[in-house]
Design an enzyme around this catalytic site. Structure first.
Site, PDB file in Angstrom:
ATOM      1  N   ASP A   1     183.895  34.814   1.317  1.00 10.51           N
ATOM      2  CA  ASP A   1     183.811  36.062   2.072  1.00 10.51           C
ATOM      3  C   ASP A   1     183.970  37.256   1.143  1.00 10.51           C
ATOM      4  O   ASP A   1     184.593  37.163   0.077  1.00 10.51           O
ATOM      5  CB  ASP A   1     184.920  36.117   3.131  1.00 10.51           C
TER       6      ASP A   1
ATOM      7  N   LYS B   1     175.506  37.320   1.670  1.00  8.81           N
ATOM      8  CA  LYS B   1     174.127  37.346   1.189  1.00  8.81           C
ATOM      9  C   LYS B   1     173.336  36.098   1.555  1.00  8.81           C
ATOM     10  O   LYS B   1     172.237  35.879   1.059  1.00  8.81           O
ATOM     11  CB  LYS B   1     174.127  37.535  -0.338  1.00  8.81           C
TER      12      LYS B   1
END
Length: 410
Positions: A200, A222
């Site tokens: 994270d 991403k």
């Protein structure tokens, strides 16, 4: 004999007779490991420390309250001689030699046939450190080596590759509030053993730089979502890598189950038949205020604290928080993910009875080098956030504990 190094060996003592002579501090230190080994322990001693006596009372050892007598070691596989009587120790040592019983002596290592190593444990591994001979024995040095090895195994700085097939799976690891030193020992070890780490944005990023070069690090923010929702895509990534036989760590900020969607991931893994381990982490809800000098509870000030999510405003139909009830509480209110909604949150609390003068503290980037604390009240917090440019991540503390100083005064 002392010129030759000791031969290291692990004794399997389950169900086998071990005789301990003397019930003092030496026995108190050594008995727990012998009990854990499953030995059939006979303690021979007129007296014992309270801790040793408690072991006898619970049936972990058999205690005969008398002095050593010749013949006590006849049926023993191993003996620990630790009485305060040198003559008894010498006689017992001689008996051990006659009966070929491996014998440790606390008062004279040269006269013993066995030495006790400095031992430590880490995830199924026992580390034992011995000096090469009796004359050169330095217990502090061997203990220091033991501690260094065990600590390295526990925190991941000493990595021993697994050469046997490992069971693939996922570990949901709470990384803590941001400071890399605040991850748990188990969490750091699992990171060191991982093939893939899905991290994270709010996880302890400095830990990623310590990973071996072969570890694949994936930024959860991403992951291409495509037709999937963000969380669904993360779940699929965890399952995909685990099914490839890899050891996967999902590194999350704080604790996986405190607004971390950890259970959603655990449920998805369970449905896919993927083994999942949950490693709790230090939640920012208590650690960040503490790092800023704010106790979430304090005698005479706050007897409870409540942690809520502020990611949706009080007037949002998606909100599950009972803000009117929170306004009536006298304890501490800790708000996570609420920086951009704090104005409406403050208005709601005041509208339902909270004093506008209630102290508020905002701790940004808590426990990291960028940590800063901004103080306000419910009446001023909205404008303060704008004026001071407070940005997420920040933990918001509402209540009188904000004004408690180190001397305990409010």
């Amino acid at each position: 004999m002392a010129e030759h190094p000791a031969y290291p060996v692990g004794l399997r003592l389950t169900g086998r007779r071990v005789v301990v002579l003397g019930g003092g501090q030496v026995a108190q230190r050594r008995l727990p490991a012998l009990i854990a080994a499953g030995a059939d322990i006979l303690l021979v001693s007129p007296e014992a420390t309270p801790s040793v006596e408690a072991m006898a009372d619970t049936g972990e050892i058999t205690w005969e309250r008398r002095a050593y007598a010749d013949g006590d070691l006849a049926d023993a596989w191993y003996a620990l001689i630790a009485t305060s009587d040198p003559e008894a120790n010498t006689a017992a040592s001689a008996e051990a030699e006659r009966h070929r019983v491996w014998c440790v002596r606390s008062d004279d290592a040269d006269a013993a046939t066995a030495w006790t190593p400095a031992t430590g444990h880490s995830e199924g591994v026992t580390v034992a450190v011995l000096t090469t001979n009796a004359r050169g024995r330095d217990p502090r040095h061997t203990a220091a080596i033991r501690d260094a090895v065990v600590e390295g195994l526990r925190d991941g700085t000493l990595v021993a590759p697994h050469h046997r097939t490992r069971t693939p799976g996922v570990a949901l690891v709470g990384g803590g509030p941001g400071d890399p030193d605040l991850i748990t020992v188990r969490g750091r070890r699992l990171l060191a053993e991982a093939d893939v780490v899905i991290a994270d944005r709010l996880g302890p990023r400095d830990l990623l730089a310590e990973l071996p070069p072969h570890v694949e690090v994936i930024d959860a923010a991403k992951i291409p979502y495509g037709r999937f929702m963000a969380q669904e895509a993360i779940n699929n990534a965890l399952i995909e890598h685990a099914k490839q036989g890899k050891s996967v760590v999902r590194l999350k900020g704080g604790d996986p189950f405190v607004f971390g969607r950890g259970m959603e991931e655990a449920q998805a893994l369970a449905e896919a038949g993927i083994p999942c381990t949950v490693v709790p982490g230090i939640s920012s809800s208590i650690s960040v205020p503490g790092a800023a000098g704010i106790p979430v509870t304090h005698r005479g000030v706050a007897h409870e604290f409540t942690v809520v999510s502020g990611h949706v405003a009080p007037d949002d139909e998606r909100s599950l928080v009972d803000w009117p009830s929170l306004a009536k509480l006298t304890g501490t209110l800790v708000i996570l993910m609420g920086v951009d909604k704090i104005g409406r949150i403050a208005e709601t609390l005041v509208a339902h009875g909270k004093s506008p003068d209630t102290p508020v503290a905002l701790v940004q980037e808590g426990t990291t080098a960028a940590q800063r604390r901004v103080d306000a009240t419910l009446a001023t917090v909205a404008e303060t956030v704008v004026a001071q440019e407070v940005k997420p991540p920040a933990v918001i503390v509402v209540g009188e504990v904000v004004t408690v100083g180190p001397d305990g005064a409010v």
